[in-house]
Design a protein around this motif. Sequence first.
Motif, PDB file in Angstrom:
ATOM      1  N   ALA A   1       0.828  -1.210   0.000  1.00 29.50           N
ATOM      2  CA  ALA A   1       0.000   0.000   0.000  1.00 29.50           C
ATOM      3  C   ALA A   1       0.859   1.255   0.000  1.00 29.50           C
ATOM      4  CB  ALA A   1      -0.929  -0.002   1.209  1.00 29.50           C
ATOM      5  N   SER A   2       2.073   1.158   0.527  1.00 29.43           N
ATOM      6  CA  SER A   2       2.957   2.320   0.559  1.00 29.43           C
ATOM      7  C   SER A   2       3.548   2.658  -0.806  1.00 29.43           C
ATOM      8  CB  SER A   2       4.094   2.081   1.558  1.00 29.43           C
ATOM      9  OG  SER A   2       4.905   0.996   1.138  1.00 29.43           O
ATOM     10  N   LEU A   3       3.433   1.743  -1.756  1.00 24.96           N
ATOM     11  CA  LEU A   3       3.970   1.975  -3.102  1.00 24.96           C
ATOM     12  C   LEU A   3       2.918   2.694  -3.945  1.00 24.96           C
ATOM     13  CD1 LEU A   3       5.655  -1.513  -3.682  1.00 24.96           C
ATOM     14  CD2 LEU A   3       6.696   0.575  -2.781  1.00 24.96           C
ATOM     15  N   SER A   4       2.562   3.884  -3.524  1.00 26.85           N
ATOM     16  CA  SER A   4       1.486   4.639  -4.182  1.00 26.85           C
ATOM     17  C   SER A   4       1.858   5.093  -5.579  1.00 26.85           C
ATOM     18  CB  SER A   4       1.107   5.849  -3.327  1.00 26.85           C
ATOM     19  OG  SER A   4       2.245   6.665  -3.087  1.00 26.85           O
ATOM     20  N   MET A   5       3.139   5.028  -5.949  1.00 30.70           N
ATOM     21  CA  MET A   5       3.540   5.431  -7.294  1.00 30.70           C
ATOM     22  C   MET A   5       3.142   4.401  -8.342  1.00 30.70           C
ATOM     23  SD  MET A   5       5.974   3.537  -5.749  1.00 30.70           S
ATOM     24  CE  MET A   5       6.783   4.781  -4.710  1.00 30.70           C
ATOM     25  N   LEU A   6       2.728   3.197  -7.901  1.00 36.73           N
ATOM     26  CA  LEU A   6       2.331   2.131  -8.820  1.00 36.73           C
ATOM     27  C   LEU A   6       0.818   2.080  -8.973  1.00 36.73           C
ATOM     28  CD1 LEU A   6       4.646  -0.795  -7.673  1.00 36.73           C
ATOM     29  CD2 LEU A   6       4.939   0.670  -9.661  1.00 36.73           C
ATOM     30  N   PRO A   7       0.308   1.673 -10.149  1.00 41.21           N
ATOM     31  CA  PRO A   7      -1.142   1.458 -10.300  1.00 41.21           C
ATOM     32  C   PRO A   7      -1.632   0.328  -9.399  1.00 41.21           C
ATOM     33  CG  PRO A   7      -0.043   1.594 -12.442  1.00 41.21           C
ATOM     34  CD  PRO A   7       1.043   1.493 -11.402  1.00 41.21           C
ATOM     35  N   LEU A   8      -2.939   0.220  -9.258  1.00 41.94           N
ATOM     36  CA  LEU A   8      -3.506  -0.813  -8.391  1.00 41.94           C
ATOM     37  C   LEU A   8      -3.263  -2.214  -8.934  1.00 41.94           C
ATOM     38  CD1 LEU A   8      -6.959   0.672  -7.293  1.00 41.94           C
ATOM     39  CD2 LEU A   8      -4.890   0.432  -5.920  1.00 41.94           C
ATOM     40  N   LEU A   9      -3.268  -2.377 -10.258  1.00 41.50           N
ATOM     41  CA  LEU A   9      -3.148  -3.721 -10.828  1.00 41.50           C
ATOM     42  C   LEU A   9      -1.824  -4.389 -10.467  1.00 41.50           C
ATOM     43  CD1 LEU A   9      -4.627  -5.830 -12.473  1.00 41.50           C
ATOM     44  CD2 LEU A   9      -3.614  -4.851 -14.546  1.00 41.50           C
ATOM     45  N   PRO A  10      -0.668  -3.749 -10.644  1.00 39.87           N
ATOM     46  CA  PRO A  10       0.579  -4.405 -10.216  1.00 39.87           C
ATOM     47  C   PRO A  10       0.611  -4.699  -8.725  1.00 39.87           C
ATOM     48  CG  PRO A  10       1.064  -2.572 -11.681  1.00 39.87           C
ATOM     49  CD  PRO A  10      -0.385  -2.477 -11.338  1.00 39.87           C
ATOM     50  N   ARG A  11       0.029  -3.837  -7.923  1.00 37.67           N
ATOM     51  CA  ARG A  11       0.013  -4.090  -6.482  1.00 37.67           C
ATOM     52  C   ARG A  11      -0.898  -5.267  -6.143  1.00 37.67           C
ATOM     53  NH1 ARG A  11      -0.841   1.616  -3.530  1.00 37.67           N
ATOM     54  NH2 ARG A  11      -1.985   2.190  -5.415  1.00 37.67           N
ATOM     55  N   LEU A  12      -1.995  -5.407  -6.890  1.00 40.25           N
ATOM     56  CA  LEU A  12      -2.864  -6.566  -6.689  1.00 40.25           C
ATOM     57  C   LEU A  12      -2.125  -7.853  -7.043  1.00 40.25           C
ATOM     58  CD1 LEU A  12      -5.615  -7.949  -6.195  1.00 40.25           C
ATOM     59  CD2 LEU A  12      -6.176  -7.446  -8.597  1.00 40.25           C
ATOM     60  N   VAL A  13      -1.358  -7.830  -8.131  1.00 41.92           N
ATOM     61  CA  VAL A  13      -0.571  -9.010  -8.512  1.00 41.92           C
ATOM     62  C   VAL A  13       0.372  -9.404  -7.382  1.00 41.92           C
ATOM     63  CG1 VAL A  13       1.204  -9.850 -10.100  1.00 41.92           C
ATOM     64  CG2 VAL A  13      -0.772  -8.584 -10.978  1.00 41.92           C
ATOM     65  N   PHE A  14       0.995  -8.440  -6.757  1.00 40.95           N
ATOM     66  CA  PHE A  14       1.881  -8.712  -5.624  1.00 40.95           C
ATOM     67  C   PHE A  14       1.124  -9.428  -4.511  1.00 40.95           C
ATOM     68  CE2 PHE A  14       4.017  -7.770  -1.685  1.00 40.95           C
ATOM     69  CZ  PHE A  14       5.357  -7.814  -1.988  1.00 40.95           C
ATOM     70  N   LEU A  15      -0.091  -8.968  -4.218  1.00 46.25           N
ATOM     71  CA  LEU A  15      -0.861  -9.542  -3.109  1.00 46.25           C
ATOM     72  C   LEU A  15      -1.382 -10.942  -3.422  1.00 46.25           C
ATOM     73  CD1 LEU A  15      -2.937  -6.406  -2.016  1.00 46.25           C
ATOM     74  CD2 LEU A  15      -0.877  -7.333  -0.955  1.00 46.25           C
ATOM     75  N   VAL A  16      -1.592 -11.254  -4.686  1.00 52.92           N
ATOM     76  CA  VAL A  16      -2.090 -12.576  -5.056  1.00 52.92           C
ATOM     77  C   VAL A  16      -0.944 -13.579  -5.196  1.00 52.92           C
ATOM     78  CG1 VAL A  16      -3.291 -13.895  -6.848  1.00 52.92           C
ATOM     79  CG2 VAL A  16      -4.169 -11.661  -6.151  1.00 52.92           C
ATOM     80  N   VAL A  17       0.153 -13.145  -5.796  1.00 55.37           N
ATOM     81  CA  VAL A  17       1.278 -14.060  -6.030  1.00 55.37           C
ATOM     82  C   VAL A  17       1.991 -14.408  -4.725  1.00 55.37           C
ATOM     83  CG1 VAL A  17       3.539 -14.290  -7.141  1.00 55.37           C
ATOM     84  CG2 VAL A  17       1.620 -13.302  -8.401  1.00 55.37           C
ATOM     85  N   GLY A  18       2.198 -13.416  -3.852  1.00 57.39           N
ATOM     86  CA  GLY A  18       2.986 -13.622  -2.645  1.00 57.39           C
ATOM     87  C   GLY A  18       2.555 -14.793  -1.784  1.00 57.39           C
ATOM     88  N   PRO A  19       1.266 -14.878  -1.387  1.00 61.50           N
ATOM     89  CA  PRO A  19       0.858 -16.013  -0.541  1.00 61.50           C
ATOM     90  C   PRO A  19       0.840 -17.349  -1.272  1.00 61.50           C
ATOM     91  CG  PRO A  19      -0.641 -14.148  -0.316  1.00 61.50           C
ATOM     92  CD  PRO A  19       0.218 -13.858  -1.490  1.00 61.50           C
ATOM     93  N   ALA A  20       0.880 -17.321  -2.607  1.00 57.45           N
ATOM     94  CA  ALA A  20       0.814 -18.566  -3.374  1.00 57.45           C
ATOM     95  C   ALA A  20       2.187 -19.158  -3.647  1.00 57.45           C
ATOM     96  CB  ALA A  20       0.083 -18.327  -4.708  1.00 57.45           C
ATOM     97  N   VAL A  21       3.190 -18.299  -3.884  1.00 56.69           N
ATOM     98  CA  VAL A  21       4.523 -18.801  -4.205  1.00 56.69           C
ATOM     99  C   VAL A  21       5.558 -17.747  -3.843  1.00 56.69           C
ATOM    100  CG1 VAL A  21       4.167 -18.058  -6.606  1.00 56.69           C
ATOM    101  CG2 VAL A  21       6.044 -19.619  -6.071  1.00 56.69           C
ATOM    102  N   ASP A  22       6.439 -18.084  -2.901  1.00 55.89           N
ATOM    103  CA  ASP A  22       7.587 -17.247  -2.575  1.00 55.89           C
ATOM    104  C   ASP A  22       8.744 -18.154  -2.176  1.00 55.89           C
ATOM    105  OD1 ASP A  22       7.411 -17.910   0.185  1.00 55.89           O
ATOM    106  OD2 ASP A  22       5.984 -16.293   0.530  1.00 55.89           O
TER     107      ASP A  22
END
Length: 341
Positions: free
Chosen positions: A277-298
């Motif tokens: 959420a602190s990465l306000s310089m990015l659009p919502l879509l890339p930030r959503l990808v981060f939130l979906v990918v992270g819990p699935a595979v890291d």
Amino acid sequence: MADVTTTTEAQPSTPTRRRRGPTSLEVLCVVLLLAILFQSQLTQFFNVPELRTGSTIFVAVCVQALPFLLLGVLLSGLIAAYVPMGALRKALPGKPALAVPVAGIAGMALPGCECASVPLSRRLMQQGIAPAAALTFLLAAPAVNPIVLVATAVAFPGEPLMVLARFLGSFLTAVVMGWLWLRLGKAEWIAARALRHHEPKAGESKFTVFTETARHDLVEAGGFLVLGGVTSAALHVIVPASWMTSLGGQVVLGVIVMAVLAVVLALCSEADAFVVASLSMLPLLPRLVFLVVGPAVDVKLIAMQAGAFGRPFAARFAPLTFVVAILCAVGAGLLVFGGVR
């Protein structure tokens, strides 16, 4: 000469004693003793900004994940000791294709992170649950439970649709991966030890089974958690923070970069929303990808999956999950946000 030979043969052979190697406790004691003796030298050696940053991140990753790892191994021990063999299998629909989404919904009930879901999903397999359903639970539990969704709502107070988009992207990822395993998965990809059910010994109490199972899972999963934490800390130091500022107007590149960062940063699913959420310089879509990918595979999840299910499984499951999570996140984002935002 014959008498000498007879006498020699009659002598009992001396039993050979195998040399016992050091235990993990002995190694830990030696390491602690050396750390005390060379405290001043170690302090000077680690007095480097990069090493301090890396050590802080390593401790943060492990401290964040450890409570949920404990929760997972305790639940795993309880299932092994007190749930009759086959009881959980009867609670799911008979058709595997229907059992997959039901297992995804069941994942909403576990308030934990991916570190808890790995030992628990393995225990589900040992209890007779189909691997496709257990793997669906593994992916859904850390991503769609109420704690994660509430944390996302708090982190994005001005974007309530982010909660819905994250739920849809993560749930679709878990269900699609379950169906893909039904279609493409092979039993030999999962290590035999992951499917081996612990049969209580004669006279062994259920409490003993519980404690031994929890101890075994904690030692095994904890080692791979440390390995993942070290990898995450190293990559935190290597990846420059200034790269984020150059992704503001590049949605496609932002999606790819944020997906890769979600893998290497290995944030806990209860805390990742506040970071992104602190990465306000990015659009919502890339930030959503981060939130979906992270819990699935890291990186820590890949390490724990390799330890629990074997390296052949992790080598196939992790890359496919990565691609599916990106596609599901982008699809959910376009559907909920009504376009690229």
